[in-house]
Design a protein around this motif. Structure first.
Motif, mmCIF file in Angstrom:
data_model
loop_
_atom_site.group_PDB
_atom_site.id
_atom_site.type_symbol
_atom_site.label_atom_id
_atom_site.label_comp_id
_atom_site.label_asym_id
_atom_site.label_seq_id
_atom_site.Cartn_x
_atom_site.Cartn_y
_atom_site.Cartn_z
ATOM 1 N N GLU A 129 40.816 -20.888 52.128
ATOM 2 C CA GLU A 129 39.539 -20.702 51.452
ATOM 3 C C GLU A 129 39.210 -21.979 50.698
ATOM 4 O OE1 GLU A 129 37.693 -17.858 51.680
ATOM 5 O OE2 GLU A 129 39.225 -16.940 52.931
ATOM 6 N N SER A 130 37.928 -22.217 50.440
ATOM 7 C CA SER A 130 37.556 -23.392 49.650
ATOM 8 C C SER A 130 36.399 -23.063 48.723
ATOM 9 C CB SER A 130 37.204 -24.573 50.553
ATOM 10 O OG SER A 130 36.001 -24.336 51.241
ATOM 11 N N LEU A 131 36.326 -23.828 47.652
ATOM 12 C CA LEU A 131 35.252 -23.719 46.672
ATOM 13 C C LEU A 131 34.597 -25.083 46.546
ATOM 14 C CD1 LEU A 131 38.064 -22.254 45.137
ATOM 15 C CD2 LEU A 131 36.075 -21.057 44.286
ATOM 16 N N GLU A 132 33.274 -25.123 46.524
ATOM 17 C CA GLU A 132 32.553 -26.388 46.490
ATOM 18 C C GLU A 132 31.820 -26.548 45.161
ATOM 19 O OE1 GLU A 132 30.020 -26.765 49.913
ATOM 20 O OE2 GLU A 132 31.633 -26.182 51.273
ATOM 21 N N SER A 188 36.830 -11.882 46.477
ATOM 22 C CA SER A 188 37.807 -11.028 47.143
ATOM 23 C C SER A 188 37.271 -10.520 48.480
ATOM 24 C CB SER A 188 38.212 -9.860 46.246
ATOM 25 O OG SER A 188 37.075 -9.099 45.874
ATOM 26 N N SER A 189 35.962 -10.253 48.565
ATOM 27 C CA SER A 189 35.381 -9.767 49.822
ATOM 28 C C SER A 189 35.530 -10.808 50.933
ATOM 29 C CB SER A 189 33.912 -9.390 49.624
ATOM 30 O OG SER A 189 33.182 -10.514 49.160
ATOM 31 N N GLU A 190 35.412 -12.107 50.602
ATOM 32 C CA GLU A 190 35.571 -13.163 51.601
ATOM 33 C C GLU A 190 37.031 -13.313 52.025
ATOM 34 O OE1 GLU A 190 33.756 -16.648 49.926
ATOM 35 O OE2 GLU A 190 31.769 -15.717 49.919
ATOM 36 N N ILE A 191 37.942 -13.130 51.066
ATOM 37 C CA ILE A 191 39.372 -13.191 51.387
ATOM 38 C C ILE A 191 39.735 -12.049 52.333
ATOM 39 C CG2 ILE A 191 41.709 -13.011 50.442
ATOM 40 C CD1 ILE A 191 40.481 -14.243 47.831
ATOM 41 N N LEU A 192 39.285 -10.842 52.008
ATOM 42 C CA LEU A 192 39.590 -9.680 52.859
ATOM 43 C C LEU A 192 38.952 -9.827 54.239
ATOM 44 C CD1 LEU A 192 39.332 -6.817 50.230
ATOM 45 C CD2 LEU A 192 41.399 -7.664 51.357
ATOM 46 N N SER A 193 37.777 -10.425 54.299
ATOM 47 C CA SER A 193 37.132 -10.668 55.588
ATOM 48 C C SER A 193 37.963 -11.635 56.431
ATOM 49 C CB SER A 193 35.725 -11.230 55.364
ATOM 50 O OG SER A 193 35.112 -11.524 56.580
ATOM 51 N N LYS A 200 44.172 -4.293 48.565
ATOM 52 C CA LYS A 200 42.744 -4.227 48.925
ATOM 53 C C LYS A 200 41.850 -4.108 47.692
ATOM 54 C CE LYS A 200 43.543 -3.723 53.474
ATOM 55 N NZ LYS A 200 44.449 -4.721 53.848
ATOM 56 N N MET A 201 42.160 -4.893 46.662
ATOM 57 C CA MET A 201 41.396 -4.878 45.419
ATOM 58 C C MET A 201 40.117 -5.692 45.616
ATOM 59 S SD MET A 201 42.635 -5.915 41.612
ATOM 60 C CE MET A 201 42.552 -7.678 41.914
ATOM 61 N N VAL A 202 39.008 -5.018 45.893
ATOM 62 C CA VAL A 202 37.765 -5.700 46.231
ATOM 63 C C VAL A 202 37.005 -6.215 45.019
ATOM 64 C CG1 VAL A 202 37.428 -4.562 48.440
ATOM 65 C CG2 VAL A 202 36.541 -3.507 46.375
ATOM 66 N N GLY A 204 38.360 -8.068 42.630
ATOM 67 C CA GLY A 204 39.190 -9.083 41.996
ATOM 68 C C GLY A 204 38.786 -10.506 42.297
ATOM 69 N N ASP A 205 37.509 -10.866 42.087
ATOM 70 C CA ASP A 205 37.102 -12.252 42.284
ATOM 71 C C ASP A 205 37.862 -13.153 41.317
ATOM 72 O OD1 ASP A 205 35.319 -11.234 44.121
ATOM 73 O OD2 ASP A 205 33.577 -11.414 42.813
ATOM 74 N N VAL A 206 38.214 -14.346 41.783
ATOM 75 C CA VAL A 206 38.972 -15.288 40.963
ATOM 76 C C VAL A 206 38.061 -16.457 40.611
ATOM 77 C CG1 VAL A 206 40.997 -16.772 40.833
ATOM 78 C CG2 VAL A 206 41.105 -14.650 42.147
ATOM 79 N N GLU A 207 37.891 -16.694 39.306
ATOM 80 C CA GLU A 207 37.068 -17.800 38.841
ATOM 81 C C GLU A 207 37.910 -19.072 38.787
ATOM 82 O OE1 GLU A 207 34.201 -19.018 35.057
ATOM 83 O OE2 GLU A 207 35.213 -17.083 35.065
#
Length: 188
Positions: free
Chosen positions: A30-33, A50-55, A146-148, A150-153
């Motif tokens: 994954e990457s953050l810009e 988290s939704s992008e990670i699970l995808s 499957k913790m949807v 849980g976005d990580v800042e």
């Protein structure tokens, strides 16, 4: 009669298939810009959703009976690209994550020269262990539990040298995660 015995023996051998557990070790990245455009000190935030990670995990090709047993952080690195009007020669940067209101540092006072072109900085030797452990634990919660929500800042902040010089660059933070997947296969 001999053909019937051979056919029966073949049926017995094929019906006595054994099951064996195997482990697969895929990775997801994954990457953050960030676009940093300012004067002197800077602070920017992005979210690893988290939704992008699970995808990304769902896009992996493993069997229906496959079970994710573990998740680890295999690497974190940054890619820096200088943009027009940048006058900063070097940058000192912190990288931290915030999970459920708790901040953990990944990098502290990491200094690099602003590259003339795009450059990758491998920062594994400079990472702070407590932050990597916290990130790894959060990735386990997202992927295994499957913790949807849980976005990580991810926060980057820092300063330029010379002091108060113009900063204009793109920073991309990459996070590579390794998964351990157990699958049961039939052995013949």
């Amino acid at each position: 009669m001999k053909k019937i015995i051979i056919a029966l023996l073949a049926v017995v051998v094929f019906t006595a298939c054994e099951e064996k557990d195997i482990r697969l070790y895929p990775t997801i990245e994954e990457s953050l810009e960030y676009t940093i455009d300012g004067q002197g000190d800077f602070s920017e935030s992005e979210y690893l959703k988290s939704s992008e990670i699970l995808s990304a995990v769902n896009d992996l090709d493993f069997g229906e009976d496959g079970q994710i047993e573990d998740v680890t952080i295999e690497g974190i690195w940054i890619v820096v690209k200088k943009l027009p009007k940048n006058t900063a020669e070097s940058v000192t940067m912190d990288l931290s994550i915030e999970i459920a209101g708790v901040e953990k540092e990944l990098l502290n006072n990491y200094m690099f020269q602003v590259p003339a072109e795009e450059k990758t900085f491998y920062i594994s030797g400079d990472l702070i262990k407590a932050g990597v452990v916290a990130l790894s634990n959060e990735m386990r919660s997202i992927i295994i539990d499957k913790m949807v929500s849980g976005d990580v800042e991810f926060n980057i902040e820092g300063t330029t040298m010379p002091a108060d010089s113009k900063i204009n660059m793109e920073v991309e933070v990459f996070v590579k995660q390794g998964l351990v997947i157990k699958e049961t296969v039939k052995m013949i």
